[in-house]
Design a protein around this motif. Structure first.
Motif, PDB file in Angstrom:
ATOM      1  N   PHE A 191       0.824  -1.211   0.000  1.00 17.15           N
ATOM      2  CA  PHE A 191       0.000   0.000   0.000  1.00 17.15           C
ATOM      3  C   PHE A 191       0.861   1.265   0.000  1.00 17.15           C
ATOM      4  O   PHE A 191       0.454   2.291  -0.557  1.00 17.15           O
ATOM      5  N   LYS A 192       2.034   1.196   0.597  1.00 16.99           N
ATOM      6  CA  LYS A 192       2.941   2.344   0.539  1.00 16.99           C
ATOM      7  C   LYS A 192       3.333   2.631  -0.898  1.00 16.99           C
ATOM      8  O   LYS A 192       3.387   3.797  -1.332  1.00 16.99           O
ATOM      9  N   LYS A 193       3.599   1.576  -1.667  1.00 15.34           N
ATOM     10  CA  LYS A 193       3.972   1.739  -3.078  1.00 15.34           C
ATOM     11  C   LYS A 193       2.797   2.278  -3.879  1.00 15.34           C
ATOM     12  O   LYS A 193       2.959   3.177  -4.726  1.00 15.34           O
ATOM     13  N   LEU A 194       1.582   1.783  -3.615  1.00 19.71           N
ATOM     14  CA  LEU A 194       0.405   2.258  -4.338  1.00 19.71           C
ATOM     15  C   LEU A 194       0.103   3.718  -4.011  1.00 19.71           C
ATOM     16  O   LEU A 194      -0.347   4.480  -4.874  1.00 19.71           O
ATOM     17  N   ILE A 195       0.346   4.109  -2.766  1.00 15.80           N
ATOM     18  CA  ILE A 195       0.151   5.519  -2.386  1.00 15.80           C
ATOM     19  C   ILE A 195       1.188   6.393  -3.066  1.00 15.80           C
ATOM     20  O   ILE A 195       0.876   7.477  -3.600  1.00 15.80           O
ATOM     21  N   THR A 196       2.442   5.948  -3.083  1.00 15.69           N
ATOM     22  CA  THR A 196       3.512   6.702  -3.732  1.00 15.69           C
ATOM     23  C   THR A 196       3.230   6.874  -5.217  1.00 15.69           C
ATOM     24  O   THR A 196       3.495   7.948  -5.791  1.00 15.69           O
ATOM     25  N   ASP A 197       2.683   5.847  -5.849  1.00 14.06           N
ATOM     26  CA  ASP A 197       2.391   5.903  -7.285  1.00 14.06           C
ATOM     27  C   ASP A 197       1.094   6.624  -7.599  1.00 14.06           C
ATOM     28  O   ASP A 197       0.724   6.760  -8.769  1.00 14.06           O
ATOM     29  N   GLY A 198       0.367   7.065  -6.563  1.00 16.80           N
ATOM     30  CA  GLY A 198      -0.831   7.870  -6.784  1.00 16.80           C
ATOM     31  C   GLY A 198      -2.122   7.095  -6.952  1.00 16.80           C
ATOM     32  O   GLY A 198      -3.146   7.669  -7.321  1.00 16.80           O
ATOM     33  N   TYR A 199      -2.122   5.793  -6.655  1.00 16.54           N
ATOM     34  CA  TYR A 199      -3.344   5.005  -6.798  1.00 16.54           C
ATOM     35  C   TYR A 199      -4.271   5.182  -5.609  1.00 16.54           C
ATOM     36  O   TYR A 199      -5.492   5.043  -5.736  1.00 16.54           O
ATOM     37  N   PHE A 200      -3.728   5.439  -4.429  1.00 19.01           N
ATOM     38  CA  PHE A 200      -4.516   5.681  -3.224  1.00 19.01           C
ATOM     39  C   PHE A 200      -4.020   6.969  -2.566  1.00 19.01           C
ATOM     40  O   PHE A 200      -2.808   7.205  -2.515  1.00 19.01           O
ATOM     41  N   PRO A 201      -4.930   7.784  -2.017  1.00 18.37           N
ATOM     42  CA  PRO A 201      -4.484   8.946  -1.239  1.00 18.37           C
ATOM     43  C   PRO A 201      -3.981   8.552   0.141  1.00 18.37           C
ATOM     44  O   PRO A 201      -3.102   9.198   0.704  1.00 18.37           O
ATOM     45  N   HIS A 202      -4.584   7.488   0.708  1.00 14.12           N
ATOM     46  CA  HIS A 202      -4.202   6.999   2.032  1.00 14.12           C
ATOM     47  C   HIS A 202      -4.317   5.472   2.030  1.00 14.12           C
ATOM     48  O   HIS A 202      -4.922   4.883   1.133  1.00 14.12           O
ATOM     49  N   ASN A 203      -3.763   4.859   3.056  1.00 16.93           N
ATOM     50  CA  ASN A 203      -3.855   3.416   3.192  1.00 16.93           C
ATOM     51  C   ASN A 203      -5.308   3.027   3.494  1.00 16.93           C
ATOM     52  O   ASN A 203      -5.873   3.466   4.500  1.00 16.93           O
ATOM     53  N   PRO A 204      -5.952   2.203   2.645  1.00 14.32           N
ATOM     54  CA  PRO A 204      -7.358   1.832   2.886  1.00 14.32           C
ATOM     55  C   PRO A 204      -7.562   1.151   4.231  1.00 14.32           C
ATOM     56  O   PRO A 204      -8.613   1.331   4.860  1.00 14.32           O
ATOM     57  N   ASN A 205      -6.604   0.372   4.683  1.00 15.78           N
ATOM     58  CA  ASN A 205      -6.737  -0.295   5.978  1.00 15.78           C
ATOM     59  C   ASN A 205      -6.797   0.726   7.108  1.00 15.78           C
ATOM     60  O   ASN A 205      -7.560   0.572   8.068  1.00 15.78           O
ATOM     61  N   THR A 206      -5.990   1.776   6.998  1.00 16.55           N
ATOM     62  CA  THR A 206      -6.006   2.823   8.023  1.00 16.55           C
ATOM     63  C   THR A 206      -7.339   3.554   8.035  1.00 16.55           C
ATOM     64  O   THR A 206      -7.907   3.831   9.099  1.00 16.55           O
ATOM     65  N   ILE A 207      -7.863   3.850   6.840  1.00 20.19           N
ATOM     66  CA  ILE A 207      -9.144   4.548   6.750  1.00 20.19           C
ATOM     67  C   ILE A 207     -10.264   3.691   7.335  1.00 20.19           C
ATOM     68  O   ILE A 207     -11.117   4.185   8.087  1.00 20.19           O
ATOM     69  N   ARG A 208     -10.248   2.397   7.010  1.00 17.05           N
ATOM     70  CA  ARG A 208     -11.270   1.507   7.570  1.00 17.05           C
ATOM     71  C   ARG A 208     -11.172   1.435   9.085  1.00 17.05           C
ATOM     72  O   ARG A 208     -12.190   1.402   9.790  1.00 17.05           O
ATOM     73  N   ALA A 209      -9.947   1.387   9.597  1.00 17.52           N
ATOM     74  CA  ALA A 209      -9.754   1.316  11.042  1.00 17.52           C
ATOM     75  C   ALA A 209     -10.261   2.590  11.720  1.00 17.52           C
ATOM     76  O   ALA A 209     -10.878   2.536  12.794  1.00 17.52           O
ATOM     77  N   ILE A 210     -10.023   3.742  11.101  1.00 15.50           N
ATOM     78  CA  ILE A 210     -10.477   5.017  11.675  1.00 15.50           C
ATOM     79  C   ILE A 210     -12.001   5.064  11.741  1.00 15.50           C
ATOM     80  O   ILE A 210     -12.594   5.400  12.775  1.00 15.50           O
ATOM     81  N   TYR A 211     -12.651   4.699  10.638  1.00 10.78           N
ATOM     82  CA  TYR A 211     -14.116   4.737  10.617  1.00 10.78           C
ATOM     83  C   TYR A 211     -14.709   3.672  11.539  1.00 10.78           C
ATOM     84  O   TYR A 211     -15.735   3.897  12.177  1.00 10.78           O
ATOM     85  N   GLY A 212     -14.052   2.501  11.601  1.00  7.56           N
ATOM     86  CA  GLY A 212     -14.523   1.468  12.519  1.00  7.56           C
ATOM     87  C   GLY A 212     -14.415   1.913  13.969  1.00  7.56           C
ATOM     88  O   GLY A 212     -15.328   1.699  14.767  1.00  7.56           O
TER      89      GLY A 212
END
Length: 235
Positions: A191-212
């Motif tokens: 996910f760090k690589k996908l964020i660096t390459d611009g595919y994700f703004p943030h780690n989806p797992n982190t976002i899910r954990a925050i909302y959970g």
């Protein structure tokens, strides 16, 4: 004894034994007690159970947030042309994580298959030799040393072939209860690589954990608050 229009007196005629009860029944004409209006009943219910309004407001807030942040960009009007190959330099593992925003075991397995296609690994189907195990097993043989690979690929390959020496072998069954320790570092790097390459703004797992965590906190606060105010109204 009826003392007046608002008072009735009751008196027992003998002492009560243990577990004996006294029931008093008073009949009153309909309309003696004015029925509260619907608005009054709703107000009293909300006053006694006001934490219940947290849930619809939370739902409205989350729907508004999804409407603004969670949907695909509707402003793109260009014709979408399907692609039957992953984007350039995107590995099968990254592609799998990009599709469902999760890193599944099959995504990690895809890296092993990918290295076999690239000529680094030979996969041979074998039979399990353990007396207590039956079925197919797979032997992985490193054909040539790996180098200049992505960080998460390096973790996967080093977990399989720590020596990075051509000719090294390992069976899939040997990885049971061992390989799982590498999953979290692999997930983090993918996910760090996908964020660096611009595919994700943030780690989806982190976002899910925050909302959970936010949802759980709202639930606990509502339950605790409801319990606290119910005690106040009771006592």
């Amino acid at each position: 004894t009826i003392l007046d229009t608002k008072t009735v007196s009751f008196e027992n005629t003998k002492p009560f034994d243990r577990y004996e009860n006294l029931s008093i029944v008073i009949g009153m004409p309909s309309g003696t007690i004015t029925q509260p209006s619907t608005q009054t009943q709703i107000f009293r219910f909300l006053r006694a159970n006001w934490p219940i309004v947290i849930f619809p407001f939370t739902l409205i807030f989350m729907l508004a947030l999804w409407y603004k942040k969670g949907r695909d960009d509707a402003s793109i009007r260009n014709t979408i042309i399907p692609h039957y190959k992953p984007p350039k330099n995107l590995s099968p593992t990254e592609t799998g994580a990009l599709l469902d925003e999760k890193l599944d075991p099959k995504d990690i397995t895809a890296t092993i298959i990918d290295f076999a296609i690239r000529g680094f690994i030979r996969i041979t189907e074998t039979e399990k030799t353990d007396l207590l195990a039956f079925g197919k097993d797979y032997e992985l043989k490193l054909l040539k040393s790996y180098a200049n690979v992505k960080d998460f690929e390096g973790i996967i390959m080093s977990a399989l072939f720590p020596s990075n020496t051509a000719g090294a072998k390992i069976k899939i069954s040997d990885l049971q209860n061992k390989f799982y320790t590498h999953i979290k570092p692999i997930q983090k790097l993918v996910f760090k690589k996908l964020i660096t390459d611009g595919y994700f703004p943030h780690n989806p797992n982190t976002i899910r954990a925050i909302y959970g965590g936010f949802a759980f906190a709202i639930f606990i606060i509502a339950i605790q608050t409801a319990g606290f105010f119910s005690e106040i109204f009771v006592f």
